[in-house]
Structures are given as C-alpha cells and as structure tokens.
Motif scaffolding. Structure first.
Motif, PDB file in Angstrom:
ATOM      1  N   UNK A 522      12.038   5.772  -7.818  1.00  0.00           N
ATOM      2  CA  UNK A 522      11.317   5.614  -6.724  1.00  0.00           C
ATOM      3  C   UNK A 522       9.367   5.167  -6.695  1.00  0.00           C
ATOM      4  N   UNK A 523       9.031   5.725  -8.093  1.00  0.00           N
ATOM      5  CA  UNK A 523       7.982   5.305  -8.648  1.00  0.00           C
ATOM      6  C   UNK A 523       7.745   3.556  -8.352  1.00  0.00           C
ATOM      7  N   UNK A 524       9.096   2.623  -8.451  1.00  0.00           N
ATOM      8  CA  UNK A 524       8.806   1.114  -8.208  1.00  0.00           C
ATOM      9  C   UNK A 524       8.935   1.464  -6.925  1.00  0.00           C
ATOM     10  N   UNK A 525       9.204   1.931  -5.590  1.00  0.00           N
ATOM     11  CA  UNK A 525       8.952   1.983  -4.457  1.00  0.00           C
ATOM     12  C   UNK A 525       7.715   2.461  -4.374  1.00  0.00           C
ATOM     13  N   UNK A 526       6.602   2.725  -4.981  1.00  0.00           N
ATOM     14  CA  UNK A 526       5.673   3.594  -4.715  1.00  0.00           C
ATOM     15  C   UNK A 526       4.374   1.802  -5.693  1.00  0.00           C
ATOM     16  N   UNK A 527       5.250   1.659  -5.902  1.00  0.00           N
ATOM     17  CA  UNK A 527       3.429   0.312  -6.867  1.00  0.00           C
ATOM     18  C   UNK A 527       4.582  -0.801  -6.239  1.00  0.00           C
ATOM     19  N   UNK A 528       5.897  -1.359  -5.453  1.00  0.00           N
ATOM     20  CA  UNK A 528       6.277  -2.773  -4.500  1.00  0.00           C
ATOM     21  C   UNK A 528       4.994  -2.030  -2.559  1.00  0.00           C
ATOM     22  N   UNK A 529       5.560  -1.181  -2.937  1.00  0.00           N
ATOM     23  CA  UNK A 529       3.948  -0.886  -1.608  1.00  0.00           C
ATOM     24  C   UNK A 529       3.218  -0.810  -1.652  1.00  0.00           C
ATOM     25  N   UNK A 530       2.725  -0.144  -2.421  1.00  0.00           N
ATOM     26  CA  UNK A 530       0.711  -0.547  -2.900  1.00  0.00           C
ATOM     27  C   UNK A 530       0.431  -2.540  -2.914  1.00  0.00           C
ATOM     28  N   UNK A 531       1.766  -2.537  -3.331  1.00  0.00           N
ATOM     29  CA  UNK A 531       1.196  -4.385  -3.886  1.00  0.00           C
ATOM     30  C   UNK A 531       1.351  -4.936  -2.203  1.00  0.00           C
ATOM     31  N   UNK A 532       2.239  -4.426  -1.359  1.00  0.00           N
ATOM     32  CA  UNK A 532       2.467  -4.429  -0.016  1.00  0.00           C
ATOM     33  C   UNK A 532       0.891  -4.546   0.713  1.00  0.00           C
ATOM     34  N   UNK A 533       1.046  -3.443   0.467  1.00  0.00           N
ATOM     35  CA  UNK A 533      -0.289  -3.060   1.150  1.00  0.00           C
ATOM     36  C   UNK A 533      -1.558  -4.294   0.601  1.00  0.00           C
ATOM     37  N   UNK A 534      -1.705  -4.281  -0.930  1.00  0.00           N
ATOM     38  CA  UNK A 534      -2.425  -5.149  -1.315  1.00  0.00           C
ATOM     39  C   UNK A 534      -2.426  -6.397  -1.375  1.00  0.00           C
TER      40      UNK A 534
END
Length: 658
Positions: A522-534
């Motif tokens: 799940x944290x991988x999903x959160x990191x990926x989601x943050x990366x996409x926003x960046x």
C-alpha cells in the motif's frame, strides 16, 4: 430539364448518400471516384454543377479545379467544394480566388448542400414544406426527431386532453403552452407559492400576459425569472415523457442567421425523463437487445456527455463501457436497463457490436469530462496543465468545524494510562498496532462516516498535541510522533476518495493496517501516487524520488516503472545525457514487458514523436487509447500529430495555388 450534377468523391458511402439526396430532389447525377475520371467526364459532357472533394486520388481536387478554370469551356462551371481535411478561413479564401462560391466542411447538413447548389446554379430553393402530421408516438420520440434534425418552428402536439404548442429553435425547445402539469408558467409559479392569487390574476389578465411583468411587479428579480423559466420548461418536458402517445403537426419556420437562444438542457431532459417515466417493458426490450453486445463511446458521446449530471455509480458504469466487455458483463445481475443506458442509446452516444470495438475519439478540443469515473476524475487534454493534487479534505491549519448530525457520535476509543502521559502514549500505540485504518478510528469498512472520521482524527491529534509533548522526553516523545504519523496516514488515506477505494481493494485480499503485512504494498501505491502528482507539478526530482521508492518496494509493477522512466526523461538535467536517455528507453521497454499499460504506451509514443518518428508514435498512441480511451497524453499526442500534418498540408496547399 432537371440539372445534372457530377459528384467527384472517392468515399463510396458519402458519394452514394449525396447521389440519393440529389435524386430525391429531382436532379440527375453522375459519380467519379478520382480526379482524372472527373476531368474526363467534364470534358466529354460538362455538367450543370460539380460537387468536388479536394482529396481525390490520381488528380488532387485543387489541380482539377485549376485545369477547369484554364479552359474557356469550363471556366464558369459552378463548383461546390466539400472537404473534411482542408478546414478554415484560409482555404475558403483560396477557393474563392478560383471562382468557388460555396465551401462546405464535413460534416454538413443536407439543407446546407442543397442551398449551396441552388446558389451555384442560380435557382431558387424549393418552398418551405407544408405542415406535416407525424404518426402517433410518445413525447421522447417527437423530441428526439426535432433535436436531431435541428428543427426550427412549432410542434402542434395533439394529445388526448387537448393541443399544445411547443416551439423549437435549431432543435432546442424554447417555449411550451400550455404545459403538461401546469396550465402556464404563471400557474407553475402560483402553485409553488411564488405568486399570490392577486399577482397571478394580474399576470393572466388580457394585455399583460408576459413574463417581464413579474419583474415589474417585484415578484422575481430578472436572473431568477430566467432560472424559473428554464425550470418550468424542463420540468414540463420531463413530465411529458409520461403522457400517452400523441401526434404532431410540424409547422416549420425560418430562423435568423446566427441566432442562439438560451434554452433548456435537452440531453438531460432525456435522461431525467427516462429516469422518472420509462416503461419497464421498454427497458427490458432494449436490454435484451443490447445485453450481449459490446458498447463503446461514439462521436455523439463527447457532444452530449457533459450535459448529464450523474451519480458516482453511473460514472463507474460509464467508465466500464470501453468496448472490451459486453453490456451484460458491465451490468452484472441488473434485470432492467438503467435509464442512463437508454439515454446513451437514444442519443446515439454509444456504438454497439457483437464483437469488441474501440471507443471513438472527440473531433473537437476537449478539456475535461465532468462525468469521468472517480478513478479518473480529471481528464486533461493538455499535459502541461497541472492536475488537482490529492490533498486532505480539511485544512490542517484550521480548527475542525463542529459536526452536526442526527445521531449521537460515539466517543473516540478511550486512551488508557490514567494521568500518566508516558503510560497513555505506550498503551495507545500498543492498541493501534495491528489495526487497519478503519479500526484505528473505531469504524469498519461497511460503517464508514467521513464526519465521524474527522471527529475522531482531531480528537486523537489533540490528545497527543503540544501539551502532551511538553510533558514527555526522549523515547516517549518519539513514540508520540509515531502515533501521529500513523493516525495521519490512516486519515489521509480514508479522506481521499481514490486512496480509499484502492485501500478497500487491498483489504479484500490481505490484511493491511498499522504494522501488518501488506502495508509495504500500500505504501508503494502512496509513493507512486505522490510521484505522479509531482510529475504533473513538474517537480522532476521529487517525482523521481517518490517513484523510485515505489519501484523499490514493488519492483514488478510496470506502471510504477513507466512513470519513473518518464520522470527521468522529462527532467531537464538529463536532457543532454545520452546514457540517461538510453536508460529511460530500457526502463520503458522493461515496464511494457511487466504490464502493457496505456501510460507506458503513451510515454513511448511521446518519446518517438519528439524524435521525429511520427508513424511509430501514432501507433503507440493508438495502443494507449485502445487500453484507455481517456488517456490524456495519448489524446494530446494524436492531436499534435494532426496539427503537424495540417501545417504540412497548408504548405502543400500554398504551393499548389502558386
């Protein structure tokens, strides 16, 4: 003697339709599928007029037109150009220089073509048709006919309880008198308490029966008057869907050129009318016809979808209609066809087939689809424009607003430890360990409330706020930070619609919570989601860092790897590094072996496009859109390819005219 028209058009379907239209109007026709054949037939026996498509094989339409103007025999031949490629004022002006008075861009209406031909031939158009009476049908059928034919004039509706006049302008209803539920607009306002009996009496008195008098009397301000008129007409038309079948006498009229009336939302009237008054038998019949078919957006989908106001469930249903599944698979155990599907079918917003099919693309610039699924809320066609970030629904710098609810809110989970702050911290942390995010706030997945989530989140954060930290030191203070970090992560996840949906999916397969197996995923999903926003914010270094963390946690996720490759490619500091560019391509190819996703194909397409490999880029963009018709970058890429080709055509066009 009827005029003879030569149709120079290489598309057999279009040529056949034009030929049928002209023959029904009493003209004789001849067809030529290429420029050389058209020229030879004109030389052998000049027609009275030529309908000319510019993009003809063997001899381009412009070259054909030049040759005609060079010969005294055909110098004055009337020509009507029809084109779906050369669009814009610059082409129209260039055609006029060659003696072309009528220039129609595809798609065009039959009436426009007939008017252009009459103008070219110097004849008068046939008189307006006499009023005609339709067969008995329900209101939705009559409204659809007027809407799709862009009818201007009056429909005399002949109903069992009397006659009504419904006036249209270009297919849009502008007035109805009397109504189906109310006798008039004044009666509608009076029944809703917006007009007193005295005011209503004056409104309907002879000589003063007009809407503006309501403003003069001070009953409604002018903006409110317009809003109420729209509401009246919309509600009456929706109620008309429940009326018995009726016949219609059509009385066409001519509208002033360029006139645009403020009128009701017709697509939404169909949607609301079917929601409230659609007979189950009709739902079932259409459902039996379509349930085994594959449905996908058609051209009209993009014309009308933003006019509808849909629920989240209906948006998800829309999202599933991508041509890869049958309607039955999308609906599951639903026995009656939803009114939304009936609306889409009625307005020809979807195409259907017995085999999988590809969704259509909009033929106009499309910024946003208001009814996009929650998983794809923003559909931006310009990659440079930032998307909305996934931020908390509550400003952390503000105190929470008091929650007003009909039910008493249970108190937050009690903290142990008595008056001993250190003991309370340790016992709270022990209690939270192993809990999923719902259990952290004393809820379950099936009994979730956002108001309760806010209340309990702020109760916990205040309980371990600065006052508590002041009483602690060293290790205990660090434990407070761990509690606050865990609680904030849980709150941020459950308060964001997208994150919550993904978290719910994970809960269904394996235990995910504070300190449990599955947290890494799940944290991988959160990191990926943050990366996409960046990425959307063009913060390349932050994007690369977040996406690299996601790939480290979940190295076999092709989507994460594709976005990481894109963040490296877009980072300006890597532009001059051949090694980094090669690395990016290797990463992207690796991502496609892991997951043939729409994003990866779109990224690859853009890299090829910027390298000047247009055909390969187009193929990658097409692959992306087959997987996801809403993929913004692929749409933007195809649009830029089309614009590039248009520029090349303009250059060719200018060279031809020289």
């Amino acid at each position: 003697m009827p005029p003879k028209i030569l149709i120079a058009e290489d598309n057999d379907t279009i040529a056949g339709a034009l030929e049928g239209l002209l023959q029904r109007k009493g003209m004789t026709t001849e067809r030529a599928a290429d420029g050389v054949l058209a020229l030879s037939r004109i030389i052998a026996a000049p027609p009275d007029a030529l309908i000319l498509d510019l993009q003809l094989p063997r001899l381009h339409g412009i070259e054909l037109l030049k040759k005609l103007r060079q010969s005294p025999r055909t110098r004055n031949l009337p020509v009507v150009i029809v084109t779906g490629v050369y669009k814009g004022e610059q082409y129209i002006q260039a055609a006029r220089a060659l003696g072309v008075s009528s220039y129609l861009e595809k798609p065009f209406r039959a009436a426009d073509l007939l008017a252009a031909l009459h103008q070219a031939l110097g004849t008068t158009a046939p008189p307006a048709p006499a009023p005609s009476t339709s067969r008995e049908a329900t209101m939705d059928r009559h409204l659809l006919r007027a809407f799709t034919s862009r009818f201007t004039g009056t429909y005399l509706l002949k109903c069992a309880d009397g006659e009504r006049n419904l006036v249209f302008l270009h297919g849009l209803p502008v007035s109805l008198r009397p109504g189906f539920s109310s006798k008039s607009f004044g009666d509608y306002l009076h029944r809703r308490g917006l007009l007193s009996a005295e005011e209503y009496g004056y409104y309907i008195s002879p000589g003063d029966h007009n809407h503006e008098v309501l403003v003069s009397m001070g009953c409604l301000e002018y903006p409110d008057l317009l809003q109420e008129k729209f509401a009246y007409l919309s509600s009456e038309l929706v109620d008309a869907f429940a009326a018995p079948p009726m016949t219609v006498e059509e009385m066409p009229a001519k509208a002033a050129a360029g006139h645009q009336a403020l009128t009701v939302n017709v697509p939404n009237i169909f949607y609301q009318g079917f929601r409230r008054h659609l007979p189950p038998a009709r739902q079932q019949a259409l459902g039996e016809r379509l349930s085994g078919r594959y449905l996908a957006p058609a051209k009209n989908y993009f014309r009308y979808i933003n006019f509808l106001t849909l629920s989240d469930e209906e948006k998800r249903l829309l999202f599933s209609l991508d041509g890869s599944r049958t309607l039955g698979q999308c609906l599951g155990e639903e026995t009656l066809l939803p009114p939304l599907i009936v609306t889409l079918a009625t307005l020809e917003m979807v195409a259907w087939s017995e085999h999988p099919l590809s969704p259509a693309l909009p033929d106009f610039p499309l910024r946003t689809l208001f009814n996009a699924c929650q998983e794809d809320v923003e559909v931006e066609l310009s990659f440079e424009q930032p998307l909305e970030s996934f931020s908390d629904l509550v400003d952390k710098n503000e105190e929470p607003a008091p929650v007003i609810t009909r039910r008493p809110i249970p108190p937050p989970p009690a903290a142990a430890g008595g008056d001993n702050p250190a003991g309370k911290v340790r016992e709270t942390l022990a209690r939270l360990r192993g809990k999923d995010y719902y259990e952290t706030f004393g809820m379950t997945q099936g009994r979730f409330s956002f108001d309760l989530l806010k209340t309990r989140y702020f109760a916990l954060t205040r309980e371990f706020g600065p006052e508590t930290l002041m009483q602690l030191s060293g290790e205990d203070a660090a434990l407070v930070e761990e509690i606050l970090s865990s609680v904030t992560t849980a709150y941020n996840t459950l308060s964001d619609v997208v994150k919550k949906e993904r978290y719910d999916e994970l809960l269904g397969s394996e235990k995910v919570g504070l300190g449990q197996a599955g947290d890494d995923l799940f944290q991988a999903q959160i990191q990926a989601q943050s990366g996409k926003v960046f990425l959307e914010m063009e913060e390349w270094d932050n994007a690369e860092k977040s996406l690299q963390d996601a790939c480290n946690i979940d190295p076999k996720n092709g989507d994460y790897l594709a976005h990481l490759a894109w963040s490296i490619y877009r980072n300006p500091k890597n532009l001059s590094s051949r090694a980094m560019q090669d690395k990016v391509r290797q990463m992207l190819n690796r991502a496609l072996t892991l997951d043939r996703g729409a994003n990866a194909y779109a990224f690859k397409g853009y890299m090829l496009f910027e390298a000047g490999q247009d055909s390969l880029a187009e193929a990658e963009f097409t692959k992306a859109l087959k997987l996801d018709a809403r993929q913004a970058m692929a749409r933007k890429g195809l649009r830029e390819l089309q614009e590039k080709r248009e520029q090349e055509k303009k250059g060719m066009f200018r060279r031809m005219f020289r």
